[in-house]
Design a protein around this motif. Sequence first.
Motif, PDB file in Angstrom:
ATOM      1  N   ILE A  71       6.251   2.062 -85.372  1.00 44.11           N
ATOM      2  CA  ILE A  71       6.700   2.593 -84.077  1.00 44.11           C
ATOM      3  C   ILE A  71       8.201   2.375 -83.907  1.00 44.11           C
ATOM      4  CG2 ILE A  71       6.558   2.249 -81.576  1.00 44.11           C
ATOM      5  CD1 ILE A  71       3.569   1.683 -81.926  1.00 44.11           C
ATOM      6  N   MET A  72       8.678   1.208 -84.334  1.00 43.14           N
ATOM      7  CA  MET A  72      10.104   0.883 -84.236  1.00 43.14           C
ATOM      8  C   MET A  72      10.952   1.877 -85.028  1.00 43.14           C
ATOM      9  SD  MET A  72      12.064  -2.374 -85.918  1.00 43.14           S
ATOM     10  CE  MET A  72      11.877  -1.652 -87.568  1.00 43.14           C
ATOM     11  N   ILE A  73      10.560   2.119 -86.288  1.00 42.02           N
ATOM     12  CA  ILE A  73      11.305   3.058 -87.137  1.00 42.02           C
ATOM     13  C   ILE A  73      11.307   4.445 -86.509  1.00 42.02           C
ATOM     14  CG2 ILE A  73      11.360   4.190 -89.396  1.00 42.02           C
ATOM     15  CD1 ILE A  73      10.066   1.601 -90.521  1.00 42.02           C
ATOM     16  N   GLN A  74      10.147   4.851 -86.059  1.00 44.20           N
ATOM     17  CA  GLN A  74       9.985   6.155 -85.416  1.00 44.20           C
ATOM     18  C   GLN A  74      10.876   6.263 -84.183  1.00 44.20           C
ATOM     19  OE1 GLN A  74       6.168   6.635 -83.402  1.00 44.20           O
ATOM     20  NE2 GLN A  74       5.811   8.531 -84.536  1.00 44.20           N
ATOM     21  N   LEU A  75      10.847   5.234 -83.342  1.00 44.91           N
ATOM     22  CA  LEU A  75      11.620   5.225 -82.096  1.00 44.91           C
ATOM     23  C   LEU A  75      13.115   5.302 -82.364  1.00 44.91           C
ATOM     24  CD1 LEU A  75      11.943   4.689 -79.003  1.00 44.91           C
ATOM     25  CD2 LEU A  75      11.874   2.253 -79.545  1.00 44.91           C
ATOM     26  N   VAL A  76      13.594   4.458 -83.261  1.00 44.52           N
ATOM     27  CA  VAL A  76      15.031   4.414 -83.540  1.00 44.52           C
ATOM     28  C   VAL A  76      15.530   5.756 -84.053  1.00 44.52           C
ATOM     29  CG1 VAL A  76      16.782   3.436 -85.072  1.00 44.52           C
ATOM     30  CG2 VAL A  76      15.162   1.926 -83.914  1.00 44.52           C
ATOM     31  N   MET A  77      14.794   6.376 -84.962  1.00 42.89           N
ATOM     32  CA  MET A  77      15.265   7.609 -85.580  1.00 42.89           C
ATOM     33  C   MET A  77      15.371   8.747 -84.564  1.00 42.89           C
ATOM     34  SD  MET A  77      16.000   6.400 -88.414  1.00 42.89           S
ATOM     35  CE  MET A  77      16.786   7.903 -88.996  1.00 42.89           C
ATOM     36  N   PHE A  78      14.366   8.898 -83.696  1.00 45.46           N
ATOM     37  CA  PHE A  78      14.492  10.021 -82.753  1.00 45.46           C
ATOM     38  C   PHE A  78      15.419   9.699 -81.588  1.00 45.46           C
ATOM     39  CE2 PHE A  78      10.392   8.397 -80.808  1.00 45.46           C
ATOM     40  CZ  PHE A  78      10.834   8.207 -79.513  1.00 45.46           C
ATOM     41  N   ARG A  79      15.604   8.404 -81.273  1.00 49.46           N
ATOM     42  CA  ARG A  79      16.577   8.061 -80.235  1.00 49.46           C
ATOM     43  C   ARG A  79      18.006   8.347 -80.699  1.00 49.46           C
ATOM     44  NH1 ARG A  79      15.757   5.237 -75.289  1.00 49.46           N
ATOM     45  NH2 ARG A  79      18.007   5.371 -75.370  1.00 49.46           N
ATOM     46  N   ILE A  80      18.294   8.076 -81.975  1.00 50.18           N
ATOM     47  CA  ILE A  80      19.622   8.377 -82.505  1.00 50.18           C
ATOM     48  C   ILE A  80      19.872   9.881 -82.497  1.00 50.18           C
ATOM     49  CG2 ILE A  80      21.008   8.380 -84.627  1.00 50.18           C
ATOM     50  CD1 ILE A  80      21.014   5.734 -83.113  1.00 50.18           C
ATOM     51  N   GLU A  81      18.862  10.653 -82.891  1.00 53.19           N
ATOM     52  CA  GLU A  81      18.998  12.118 -82.837  1.00 53.19           C
ATOM     53  C   GLU A  81      19.267  12.552 -81.398  1.00 53.19           C
ATOM     54  OE1 GLU A  81      19.083  13.878 -85.534  1.00 53.19           O
ATOM     55  OE2 GLU A  81      18.304  12.412 -86.960  1.00 53.19           O
ATOM     56  N   GLY A  82      18.609  11.884 -80.452  1.00 52.94           N
ATOM     57  CA  GLY A  82      18.823  12.211 -79.045  1.00 52.94           C
ATOM     58  C   GLY A  82      20.230  11.901 -78.581  1.00 52.94           C
ATOM     59  N   GLN A  83      20.800  10.784 -79.052  1.00 50.84           N
ATOM     60  CA  GLN A  83      22.183  10.445 -78.703  1.00 50.84           C
ATOM     61  C   GLN A  83      23.152  11.524 -79.188  1.00 50.84           C
ATOM     62  OE1 GLN A  83      23.153   6.556 -80.293  1.00 50.84           O
ATOM     63  NE2 GLN A  83      22.489   5.510 -78.445  1.00 50.84           N
ATOM     64  N   ILE A  84      22.927  11.998 -80.405  1.00 49.18           N
ATOM     65  CA  ILE A  84      23.808  13.034 -80.964  1.00 49.18           C
ATOM     66  C   ILE A  84      23.643  14.339 -80.187  1.00 49.18           C
ATOM     67  CG2 ILE A  84      24.318  14.418 -83.021  1.00 49.18           C
ATOM     68  CD1 ILE A  84      23.272  11.994 -84.667  1.00 49.18           C
ATOM     69  N   GLN A  85      22.399  14.666 -79.839  1.00 54.61           N
ATOM     70  CA  GLN A  85      22.129  15.897 -79.094  1.00 54.61           C
ATOM     71  C   GLN A  85      22.808  15.889 -77.729  1.00 54.61           C
ATOM     72  OE1 GLN A  85      20.741  18.645 -79.993  1.00 54.61           O
ATOM     73  NE2 GLN A  85      20.393  19.676 -78.052  1.00 54.61           N
ATOM     74  N   ASP A  86      22.923  14.710 -77.113  1.00 58.90           N
ATOM     75  CA  ASP A  86      23.582  14.592 -75.805  1.00 58.90           C
ATOM     76  C   ASP A  86      25.011  15.123 -75.828  1.00 58.90           C
ATOM     77  OD1 ASP A  86      21.411  13.471 -74.568  1.00 58.90           O
ATOM     78  OD2 ASP A  86      22.086  11.408 -74.804  1.00 58.90           O
ATOM     79  N   LEU A  87      25.680  14.980 -76.966  1.00 57.50           N
ATOM     80  CA  LEU A  87      27.092  15.359 -77.064  1.00 57.50           C
ATOM     81  C   LEU A  87      27.320  16.857 -76.946  1.00 57.50           C
ATOM     82  CD1 LEU A  87      28.047  12.945 -79.976  1.00 57.50           C
ATOM     83  CD2 LEU A  87      28.596  12.663 -77.558  1.00 57.50           C
ATOM     84  N   SER A  88      26.265  17.625 -77.160  1.00 53.33           N
ATOM     85  CA  SER A  88      26.396  19.081 -77.026  1.00 53.33           C
ATOM     86  C   SER A  88      26.434  19.498 -75.557  1.00 53.33           C
ATOM     87  CB  SER A  88      25.219  19.784 -77.708  1.00 53.33           C
ATOM     88  OG  SER A  88      24.016  19.549 -76.993  1.00 53.33           O
ATOM     89  N   LEU A  89      26.033  18.569 -74.655  1.00 49.60           N
ATOM     90  CA  LEU A  89      25.894  18.827 -73.206  1.00 49.60           C
ATOM     91  C   LEU A  89      24.842  19.904 -72.923  1.00 49.60           C
ATOM     92  CD1 LEU A  89      29.618  18.730 -71.960  1.00 49.60           C
ATOM     93  CD2 LEU A  89      28.034  16.838 -72.401  1.00 49.60           C
ATOM     94  N   LYS A  90      23.993  20.183 -73.923  1.00 50.24           N
ATOM     95  CA  LYS A  90      22.889  21.144 -73.760  1.00 50.24           C
ATOM     96  C   LYS A  90      21.613  20.450 -74.216  1.00 50.24           C
ATOM     97  CE  LYS A  90      25.933  25.078 -74.761  1.00 50.24           C
ATOM     98  NZ  LYS A  90      26.252  26.185 -75.703  1.00 50.24           N
TER      99      LYS A  90
END
Length: 497
Positions: free
Chosen positions: A352-371
């Motif tokens: 669960i930890m590995i899963q959580l970290v990987m998609f949270r990081i993708e989410g941080q990067i996605q935030d930068l698009s402001l979309k």
Amino acid sequence: MNNSLLKSTKLNALASYSSFIVNSALTFFVSPFLVQYLGSTTFGIWKSVQKVLSFATVADGRATQALKWVIANKESEDNVLKKKQAVGSALKVWTYFLPIVLFIISILIWKLPSLINGVDSELYPKIQLLGFILGLNLLINPLIGIPDAILVGTNNGYKSTMIKTVGIIVSNFCMILSSYLGYGLVGLGVVVLCVTFLNSIFIFYICKKSIRWLGIKKPSKAQVKSFFGFSFWVLIWSFVAKLILSTEILLISSLIHPKEVSNYVFTAYIVQFCVSVSLLSGSAITPGLGKLIGAKELIKSRRITESIREIILFITIFFGGLILILNKNFVKLWMGEEYFLGSIPNLIIVLIMIQLVMFRIEGQIQDLSLKIKNKVLVGGIGAVTSILLGILFYNLMDSRIEGLFIGVLIGRILLNIAFKRMVNKMMNIKNDYKSFVYLGVIITLGYFLGKKIPDFHSWLSFIPFLLILSLVLIVVCYFLFLSNESKDKIFMIIKSK
């Protein structure tokens, strides 16, 4: 990455890591005292109340979170007026949501005792008073968040981080003193409120000294509408993120007992350490990445994104291996074997930890698009699915905690697939599955090695083994998960002045 960007990234990372190490060390030493003075059940109630009330924070419109990414995206511009108007927009959006925050906090305070399973009725007034105090703390948090968001967005986040680190030290020692003197749950709440108030004063002062353009300008209706649109989706995502990060504790608290929350907290201590290190590493780099995205430098942005993924995977697998091999001995020496949930739950928690970290990081990067609309919608579906499956599998597996964790794990698979696709599409990146084969091998070996490791009877024998194992895992992960470009970036950041 230019030298100033490298330097800021390095300072942000060092401040974040230092703060986290201090926080983790204090948690390690302070938690046993809190359990001793409060009792295991009361300690579990404290953790549960914090998680439940954290949901009220999203109702402030997440204007400060939105401000952070807007400032980061505009950092390549010299338009001071726009930045001041962004601050004005954040304040205006926050005032829009203030009545909603007050309403939600009131409802949560009223319902708090019924949200925690197995609590004695005589504790209800204390739990509600604790909720009221922490509710006041939530109301002043956004005011801290605005100068903090400006510092983070301008790559000066390390300055506010250092202030918060001092606050963490003061808070922990005051919580021990309060518990020892018998002030219980209410005393802990008062400590948190006072430290938050002091932090707000010092962070504003540092922001005023560091940011020349600091100020507020009245935004246009179009600017407020645009900011509100982004802030709205940040709000929903914040709620989803809180739900994701709190899922296990909320389910254990409502389905089992607060005492089992304590067991989970201690079993998952290193897991939380890993999650925080990984997200802090991503946060140290993403403001600089946001500047490149704002400047439309997509080739550089793509390379940095790929390096972020590799570095985060490196960190996650390193900690995952440690947890699988040594966590039982660690918890046993720290708190006692009764606080360890077992080998199978430990394995699922790591996955669960590995899963959580990987998609949270993708989410941080996605935030930068402001979309972020699609990310939020998919995240909400995944969060709800994981909760429902957690409840379902818990009941199907005769009320065993392993079933709860399996349900959560399965429910979040959608998030890993969808979030990575979104970032790949944004950056035009192709998938590489080789690393995940190595991941599977290390996790499997770690699980079986963990079952073969003999019990350690003292820290003196445990710590040398921990250091040797850490060195071995670092070397293995370094060569398996980091490309030459990522290795070069790490050394560039370390050497930057």
